[in-house]
Scaffold this motif. Structure first.
Motif, PDB file in Angstrom:
ATOM      1  N   LEU A 297       0.820  -1.205   0.000  1.00 12.04           N
ATOM      2  CA  LEU A 297       0.000   0.000   0.000  1.00 12.04           C
ATOM      3  C   LEU A 297       0.855   1.256   0.000  1.00 12.04           C
ATOM      4  CD1 LEU A 297      -2.764  -1.170   2.508  1.00 12.04           C
ATOM      5  CD2 LEU A 297      -3.064  -0.737   0.073  1.00 12.04           C
ATOM      6  N   ASP A 298       1.928   1.237   0.771  1.00  7.85           N
ATOM      7  CA  ASP A 298       2.810   2.414   0.813  1.00  7.85           C
ATOM      8  C   ASP A 298       3.404   2.695  -0.555  1.00  7.85           C
ATOM      9  OD1 ASP A 298       2.362   2.882   3.462  1.00  7.85           O
ATOM     10  OD2 ASP A 298       4.110   1.765   4.168  1.00  7.85           O
ATOM     11  N   GLN A 324      -9.728  -6.667   7.443  1.00  9.75           N
ATOM     12  CA  GLN A 324      -9.308  -6.162   8.743  1.00  9.75           C
ATOM     13  C   GLN A 324      -7.926  -5.518   8.668  1.00  9.75           C
ATOM     14  OE1 GLN A 324     -11.157  -5.970  11.569  1.00  9.75           O
ATOM     15  NE2 GLN A 324      -9.432  -4.765  12.310  1.00  9.75           N
ATOM     16  N   ALA A 325      -7.020  -6.158   7.931  1.00  8.12           N
ATOM     17  CA  ALA A 325      -5.678  -5.586   7.775  1.00  8.12           C
ATOM     18  C   ALA A 325      -5.731  -4.271   7.010  1.00  8.12           C
ATOM     19  CB  ALA A 325      -4.776  -6.587   7.056  1.00  8.12           C
ATOM     20  N   TRP A 326      -6.593  -4.196   6.016  1.00 10.15           N
ATOM     21  CA  TRP A 326      -6.794  -2.959   5.233  1.00 10.15           C
ATOM     22  C   TRP A 326      -7.326  -1.840   6.126  1.00 10.15           C
ATOM     23  CZ3 TRP A 326      -7.035  -0.091   0.791  1.00 10.15           C
ATOM     24  CH2 TRP A 326      -8.144   0.681   0.538  1.00 10.15           C
ATOM     25  N   PHE A 372     -15.119  -3.432   1.414  1.00 13.21           N
ATOM     26  CA  PHE A 372     -13.875  -2.679   1.531  1.00 13.21           C
ATOM     27  C   PHE A 372     -14.149  -1.170   1.485  1.00 13.21           C
ATOM     28  CE2 PHE A 372     -12.239  -6.805   0.652  1.00 13.21           C
ATOM     29  CZ  PHE A 372     -10.952  -6.822   1.166  1.00 13.21           C
ATOM     30  N   ILE A 373     -15.103  -0.758   0.680  1.00 15.96           N
ATOM     31  CA  ILE A 373     -15.449   0.669   0.622  1.00 15.96           C
ATOM     32  C   ILE A 373     -16.010   1.123   1.962  1.00 15.96           C
ATOM     33  CG2 ILE A 373     -16.992   2.346  -0.459  1.00 15.96           C
ATOM     34  CD1 ILE A 373     -16.756   0.733  -3.043  1.00 15.96           C
ATOM     35  N   LYS A 377     -14.436   3.858   4.731  1.00 10.25           N
ATOM     36  CA  LYS A 377     -15.176   4.993   5.305  1.00 10.25           C
ATOM     37  C   LYS A 377     -15.146   4.935   6.828  1.00 10.25           C
ATOM     38  CE  LYS A 377     -18.361   5.450   1.390  1.00 10.25           C
ATOM     39  NZ  LYS A 377     -19.772   5.327   0.939  1.00 10.25           N
ATOM     40  N   GLU A 378     -15.343   3.741   7.362  1.00  6.67           N
ATOM     41  CA  GLU A 378     -15.324   3.585   8.821  1.00  6.67           C
ATOM     42  C   GLU A 378     -13.959   3.942   9.394  1.00  6.67           C
ATOM     43  OE1 GLU A 378     -15.232  -0.090  11.983  1.00  6.67           O
ATOM     44  OE2 GLU A 378     -16.318  -0.377  10.092  1.00  6.67           O
ATOM     45  N   ALA A 379     -12.896   3.494   8.713  1.00  9.09           N
ATOM     46  CA  ALA A 379     -11.542   3.774   9.196  1.00  9.09           C
ATOM     47  C   ALA A 379     -11.236   5.265   9.121  1.00  9.09           C
ATOM     48  CB  ALA A 379     -10.525   2.973   8.382  1.00  9.09           C
TER      49      ALA A 379
END
Length: 821
Positions: A297-298, A324-326, A372-373, A377-379
């Motif tokens: 991701l980085d 969860q990792a995402w 995932f979307i 948003k939650e994160a």
């Protein structure tokens, strides 16, 4: 022979056709059966079988057949016609079985290597199949009549398979060597060697046809596959990085699928792929994500992230683990952005870039998966509110920077896209009232000082906020625009009024009239204006109060600005400055040098504001004053004199940038106003709930209050409350306030030698009214922000309302409250 006799009799019968009685009539053909069935000779059956046995032996030994195939077929048909079929079938089966039993010996040679053994087995199988087909073609009449009519008897082809399975493949040693040889060839291919796939295809087809594929081969094959990939997974996870490992797993899966297509039975595909996925992915899923997801991701490795998603989607629980990792990555990375005060200047831009990056990943790599979307948003909502209030403030300032005049970074279309992106981040903010407070303050500056880049862009942003938060949220902001438009109409009338005056002023005045409830409150400041400006103020005051009686005007000079005409050695210039800068510069028409104390006394400007003003004139880029001694900070002992040597490439020079910057005091004041407004909202919500429920326990009251108000900060106790709804309470304690109107004036002043000025001044007129109107106006425009409150703080607000007789405790149950009507 017998066949010839039958044909002769048939011919004789055909010659026995009778003619019609009538001559010339059409002839009729009549076919009649034999009156007596021909009988076989005693030796016919035995002699015929000998011929058939010799033919079968010739086929099995790959020699030429002495008899014509049609003759052999006719012989079988004749035997079957005379009920010899059972004997014929048994004799044929015995001949085939004897031949197959004799083949087993060639597979007992220990000297054969694995590949030679497989080739011999394949050759034997191929020969057996071709021989069985040939034999069946001769005995086809037997296969289609007698055998077909007896369901318990296997066909000639099935008999051949049964005999080969029983006497060849079911032999323990032969089967073991065959399976081990096949597994050895597959392992070599997995290790990169080239093998004979047609040989494997034929042998595995043999096992499948003989119905021993699953029992003899598939179980051992899957066991060996499990062992191989378990060891490979452990080894490669230590040796390779995650991107390389993912590509290896993908390649392995492609290879195994290709094996299924090439030579494995189709039924093996599902357990085979499941075994590979379990050992290479399932067993190392957490290690892969811990070791490589953040790095992918980085570095924005789109290809590898896509591959990771595709691979883990095949493993049970893989996507949930990735999800969860995402989510954890977004919270961690975003938390670092938000929780670093030293990066506040870049915070919003970094959030926008981070959001764009995550959106790109979800669309390109995660197939726009809704889970995932939603997790993203939650994160975002989680980490962006870990630092209460500050992100909301910074977003408001970022919008201000984009909507302020002089921003040439983007076209109108690009600016619209930027605003859309900002609104996405804005949705995650809990403290929307903080955003509203800072946005309103910055919008006021843009409108009053003429710093707005585009009215269309301003209204577009306002429309977005209205759509997102409702009309109540933007009612004050819309009122600000309405005030600006009304002010333009008033100024047209004022100019006509000035033209009819006997002593018209050479000062061009522009005034903006502001409604108190809409605009930020500004601290009144008394400054010493020149006589020409004071006179013009009085003229406007008479004009305005003549049309709007009962109003008292308070002039607010804080945001005033002016255009000064001056002469330097280089020539004439125009200086666009603030009102405070104007007052300082006009002093130098009388003398060339002043001290800080002399300037303070003459202008009446507050000390901190004065020092910032002098700093902008003497220490900035455009230094129209010289400071002695030199330095960046202004001290009380400093002296200032006019810089006649000032040069600049532009004719009109703008030097009021420092005035546009927000001071620490302004920021603290804005934040405190937001916090105090929240206390009013809590009180109003408590009264609404109690008025509706009449009686409520403490826990239920707090629970309902949480549903309406979720602040991100603790609420402190206040002693004064505003009414949230004029219908809720008729005896609220009120504080008398005034309506503030902001006046922007354009002055044309001709002064003595050095300066001529065309000035913009800001003033605030005031009208005293009952504060109830202000409270109702504020609550009518109040939004319900989504924050969270501590129970202890709510108890303070409840106690405050009890003290003011809005509610009371139950005399028997102190945790029960009653509304006081």
């Amino acid at each position: 022979m017998m066949a010839e006799d039958i044909q002769h009799n048939q011919k004789a019968n055909f010659n026995g056709l009778t003619k019609s009685a009538k001559s010339g009539a059409s002839k009729k053909l009549t076919i009649k059966n034999f009156k007596d069935r021909p009988e076989l000779t005693d030796s016919y059956t035995e002699d015929t079988w000998i011929k058939l046995r010799d033919a079968v032996s010739a086929i099995q030994n790959s020699t030429s057949i002495k008899y014509n195939l049609e003759e052999l077929y006719q012989a079988v048909e004749n035997l079957c016609s005379y009920k010899v079929s059972p004997v014929l079938y048994k004799q044929l089966r015995q001949v085939c079985e004897d031949h197959i039993q004799a083949q087993i010996h060639q597979f007992r040679e220990e000297s054969l290597d694995s590949l030679s053994f497989l080739k011999r087995m394949n050759r034997c199988w191929q020969d057996h199949c071709s021989q069985t087909i040939m034999i069946r073609s001769i005995f086809l009449f037997l296969d289609r009549t007698y055998i077909l009519q007896n369901s318990l008897l296997p066909s000639i082809w099935d008999t051949g398979l049964e005999l080969f399975r029983t006497h060849i493949v079911s032999d323990g040693a032969v089967q073991s060597r065959t399976v081990e040889g096949i597994l050895e060839q597959i392992e070599r291919e997995r290790n990169g060697e080239t093998v004979d796939r047609s040989l494997l295809r034929s042998l595995l087809g043999m096992l499948s046809d003989l119905q021993v594929y699953k029992d003899s081969f598939e179980q051992r094959f899957l066991t060996e596959t499990n062992r191989l990939y378990a060891a490979e997974g452990q080894r490669l996870m230590q040796e390779r990085d995650v991107p390389e490992y993912l590509h290896h797993v993908s390649r392995r899966l492609e290879e195994e699928n290709d094996r299924v297509i090439s030579y494995l039975d189709q039924s093996t595909q599902k357990p085979l792929i499941a075994t590979v996925e379990k050992q290479l992915l399932g067993e190392h899923m957490n290690a892969i994500l811990q070791k490589g997801l953040w790095m992918l991701l980085d570095e924005n490795r789109v290809c590898e992230l896509t591959l990771l998603y595709e691979l883990l989607s095949k493993v049970k629980g893989g996507l949930m683990t990735l999800l969860q990792a995402w989510r954890d990555y977004i919270k961690s990375f975003g938390g670092e952005i938000v929780s670093s005060p030293e990066k506040d200047k870049e915070l919003v831009q970094e959030l926008l870039d981070f959001k764009d990056k995550m959106d790109h990943v979800t669309q390109r790599c995660f197939q726009r998966n809704d889970n995932f979307i939603n997790a993203m948003k939650e994160a975002f909502e989680n980490f962006i509110n870990k630092r209460p209030n500050k992100p909301a403030e910074l977003i408001a300032k970022y919008v201000d920077s984009k909507l302020r005049a002089g921003n040439k970074e983007a076209t109108e279309e690009e600016l619209e896209r930027i605003l859309d992106k900002i609104m996405i981040i804005f949705r995650f903010i809990h403290g929307k009232d903080v955003f509203e407070a800072f946005y309103k303050k910055d919008l006021a500056k843009r409108l009053l000082v003429g710093k707005s880049a585009s009215v269309d862009a301003e209204k577009s942003m306002l429309s977005k906020l209205k759509h997102e938060c409702g009309a109540a949220f933007t009612s004050k902001l819309e009122g600000m625009f309405k005030d600006m438009e009304l002010s333009k109409d008033i100024m047209i009338q004022f100019k006509q009024y000035m033209q009819n005056q006997s002593d018209p002023s050479n000062i061009e005045l522009t005034v903006n009239i502001l409604t108190m409830g809409y605009w930020p409150s500004y601290t009144p400041m008394d400054v010493h204006l020149p006589a020409e400006m004071v006179k013009l103020q009085e003229v406007f005051k008479i004009f305005y109060l003549g049309k709007h009686s009962g109003r008292k005007l308070q002039w607010q000079p804080t945001l005033g600005h002016a255009v000064l005409k001056t002469e330097f050695k280089e020539g004439k210039k125009e200086l666009q400055v603030s009102l405070f800068q104007t007052l300082v510069l006009l002093m130098f028409n009388e003398s060339d040098e002043y001290s800080v104390e002399e300037i303070r006394t003459a202008t009446g400007i507050e000390d901190g504001e004065l020092k910032r003003t002098l700093q902008s004139l003497a220490c900035g880029k455009a230094r129209v004053l010289n400071k002695m001694p030199r330095g960046k900070d202004v001290e009380d002992a400093d002296r200032f004199h006019f810089n006649s040597d000032f040069t600049h490439k532009l004719f009109r020079i703008k030097i009021n940038q420092i005035q546009m910057k927000e001071t620490v005091e302004e920021q603290v004041s804005t934040t405190e106003r937001v916090f105090q407004d929240r206390q009013y909202q809590i009180d109003a919500a408590l009264v609404r709930i109690m008025k509706m429920r009449k009686t409520l326990s403490h826990n239920l009251l707090v629970s309902e209050l949480y549903n309406q108000l979720k602040f991100p900060v603790k609420v402190t106790h206040v002693t004064q409350v505003k009414n949230s709804n004029k219908n809720n309470r008729s005896t609220l304690k009120l504080q008398v306030k005034s309506y503030h109107f902001n006046f922007c004036s354009q002055l044309n002043i001709s002064l003595a030698s050095r300066y001529k000025c065309s000035t913009n001044l800001f003033f605030m007129p005031v009208s005293f009214i009952n504060n109830l109107c202000a409270f109702i106006g504020e609550i009518g425009q109040m939004m319900i922000p989504s924050l969270s409150v501590q129970p202890a703080d709510l108890k303070k607000r409840i106690e405050s309302l009890i003290d003011r007789d809005y509610m009371e405790r139950d005399k028997e149950n102190p945790n029960q409250y009653h509304y006081v009507a």
